[in-house]
Structure formats: C-alpha cells, structure tokens
Design a protein around this motif. Structure first.
Motif, PDB file in Angstrom:
ATOM      1  N   THR A   2     -14.500   0.393  -2.797  1.00 31.74           N
ATOM      2  CA  THR A   2     -14.484  -0.095  -1.424  1.00 31.74           C
ATOM      3  C   THR A   2     -13.134  -0.717  -1.099  1.00 31.74           C
ATOM      4  N   ALA A   3     -12.644  -0.431   0.080  1.00 32.80           N
ATOM      5  CA  ALA A   3     -11.360  -0.968   0.499  1.00 32.80           C
ATOM      6  C   ALA A   3     -11.435  -2.492   0.612  1.00 32.80           C
ATOM      7  N   THR A   4     -10.333  -3.150   0.336  1.00 36.64           N
ATOM      8  CA  THR A   4     -10.250  -4.594   0.531  1.00 36.64           C
ATOM      9  C   THR A   4      -9.579  -4.870   1.878  1.00 36.64           C
ATOM     10  N   MET A  63      -2.314  -2.574   7.915  1.00 38.35           N
ATOM     11  CA  MET A  63      -3.109  -1.522   7.262  1.00 38.35           C
ATOM     12  C   MET A  63      -2.532  -0.165   7.648  1.00 38.35           C
ATOM     13  N   ALA A  66      -4.648   3.115   7.719  1.00 34.87           N
ATOM     14  CA  ALA A  66      -5.908   3.158   8.462  1.00 34.87           C
ATOM     15  C   ALA A  66      -5.785   3.975   9.747  1.00 34.87           C
ATOM     16  N   GLU A  88     -11.045   7.920   5.586  1.00 33.53           N
ATOM     17  CA  GLU A  88     -11.078   7.100   4.375  1.00 33.53           C
ATOM     18  C   GLU A  88     -11.093   5.621   4.734  1.00 33.53           C
ATOM     19  N   LEU A  89     -10.317   5.267   5.750  1.00 31.86           N
ATOM     20  CA  LEU A  89     -10.233   3.886   6.220  1.00 31.86           C
ATOM     21  C   LEU A  89      -9.910   3.915   7.708  1.00 31.86           C
ATOM     22  N   SER A 117     -14.900   1.997   6.110  1.00 35.96           N
ATOM     23  CA  SER A 117     -14.408   2.662   4.910  1.00 35.96           C
ATOM     24  C   SER A 117     -15.404   3.727   4.470  1.00 35.96           C
TER      25      SER A 117
END
Length: 275
Positions: A2-4, A63, A66, A88-89, A117
């Motif tokens: 999982t993305a932070t 980001m 993103a 993906e994000l 995400s």
C-alpha cells in the motif's frame, strides 16, 4: 504494498489553496466569475478553477507519480475519470465542494481530497476554510478532526436509535420523478431530513455524531471517496443501495451511510426503496 501518504502535507496544501485562491474571492465574485455547467444549480467559479490549479501544482511536487483527478479537470476532459480505476496511485480533488453555496455567499462549502491506491481509497482530507479545521482519515488509523490550535478529536458515529427519531441527509435531486416522490413520502417516517448541498459538511456532521444517516444517488469520486472512508473509520456502515461496497470508480448505484448494519437495512427497506 500500500502506498504511503503524507496526510499532514496534503492538509496543509488545501489550506494554502484556500488562503491564496478561495477566501479572497468569497463574497467577492464578479459578474463573469460564475458560470453554469449542466444546469442552473451546477456552477463553477473562478475560485474553483484557480484552487484546482494550485492544488494540482502542489500534488505534482508532493506525489509526482500520482494521477491527478480534479472535478474541473474532468469537466474539461471526461475521459480522465476512466483512468481512475486502473491507476496505481491517484489523488482526487474537489477544490470547492458546495460551489452553489459558495457563489451565493453561504459559508457551507469545503475542500475535499482523497488518495486512491490500486482501486482502493486509502486516505482523505475534508477542509473547512471558514472554520480553518480539517477532518483527516487514513485507512486503518481512524478518522480525526484537527483544529488550528493543535487539538484533535476522533470521529465516531453515534449509536442508532428508532427510525422515527433519526435525522439525516437525503439528496433526492438525481432520482427520476416517480422514485423521488416515493422516497420523499417515505421520509415522513424519520424525525428530520435535509440537504446542505455540500457533502464535505454533511460527512463531517455524521462523523461527529450529529446525524444518523446520509443518502446520495449521484456518485462522483471527488464528492464521496474521502467521506465514505471517514464514515467507515468512524464506525458507520457504508454501502451502495444493493449492499455492495462503494469503490473509487463507481459513479452510480447510490450510497447509503448509517450508524450500523441494522440501521442501514431498516433505512434501505423502509425509506430508500429505489428498486
């Protein structure tokens, strides 16, 4: 994996956009600064567009990988919305939620940001520029109100009571006329219902225990992703009308939020019978 996300940086970005682009224009819009989109109650202002540009620039720095999905960007390029499901994000933004209120000089408007995400909402911010405070959520970490003095309060929906004592949000404007008549008639069974024409404030009211339910028919991701995750983290039951989970790519199927699954079922069966 999982993305932070840096939720504090995202919260600060919305505050900066409000200070630079939104608040100076509040109750100060010129004749050419407000335009109609799909109908007379669907508006866009110079503040919406300027704030979205400001936020987009900030997201590109914070980001850079993103996908940016803003309400006004999608208005200009509807195909952008289709990219959200496979991203993906992604960062999804409503620069001013409650534009009709904002353009009318009412303080019931807010800013909404959600982080998605791999097809799942993992974080969100709802900022109130007038109150200068934030509702923040990260999946698995609860939902919180953060005030400018540094204090914080965990959001928690209130326990459900009997149907005849429930108060809540019911946005019926996007149903066909016959379904709308049926739902409005059914709503006589609850104590009180309203619509503030601003999901940002409506979700915050629910999450702070001031209301029992919310119902929406039209689902645009910038309006509901952050709020839906907040409600789940605050203990609510959140699902589309058919009982299925609400996901970032959904734009139809309705959304019903209630204090728990039993209250959700009762509201769905007795009030929001939309089949």
């Amino acid at each position: 994996m999982t993305a932070t996300i840096d939720i504090a940086a995202l919260a600060n970005l919305l505050q900066e956009a409000a200070v630079e682009e939104i608040l100076p224009r509040f109750r100060n819009l010129g004749d050419g600064d407000v335009r109609m989109k799909s109908e007379a109650i669907d508006l866009v202002t110079e503040a919406d567009e300027a704030a979205e540009r400001f936020i987009r620039k900030g997201i590109e720095a914070l980001m850079p990988d993103a996908l940016f999905v803003g309400e006004e960007s999608v208005a200009a390029d509807p195909a952008l919305l289709d990219r959200l499901e496979g991203a993906e994000l992604a960062v999804v933004v409503d620069p001013i939620d409650g534009t009709f209120n904002f353009a009318s000089g009412l303080t019931l408007f807010g800013m909404i940001l959600a982080v998605v995400s791999k097809g799942e909402t993992i974080g969100g911010v709802i900022y109130d520029p007038i109150g200068n405070d934030w509702a923040l959520v990260e999946k698995g970490s609860g939902a919180w109100i953060y005030r400018p003095d540094g204090s914080q309060e965990q959001m928690q929906v209130r326990p459900s009571g009997p149907l005849e004592q429930m108060i809540g949000i019911a946005n019926t404007g996007f149903f066909d006329i016959e379904t709308r008549r049926k739902i409005l008639s059914n709503l006589a069974e609850v104590r009180l219902f309203t619509s503030y024409r601003c999901a940002a404030h409506e979700y915050r009211l629910l999450g702070q225990g001031h209301m029992d339910f919310a119902m929406y028919n039209k689902l645009m991701p910038w309006d509901h992703l952050a709020g839906a995750l907040m409600m789940q983290e605050a203990g609510a039951h959140v699902a589309r009308f058919d009982g299925s989970p609400y996901l970032p790519h959904h734009t139809s199927g309705g959304l019903l939020v209630a204090s728990d699954v039993d209250a959700w079922q009762e509201l769905r069966e007795r009030i929001f019978t939309v089949d």
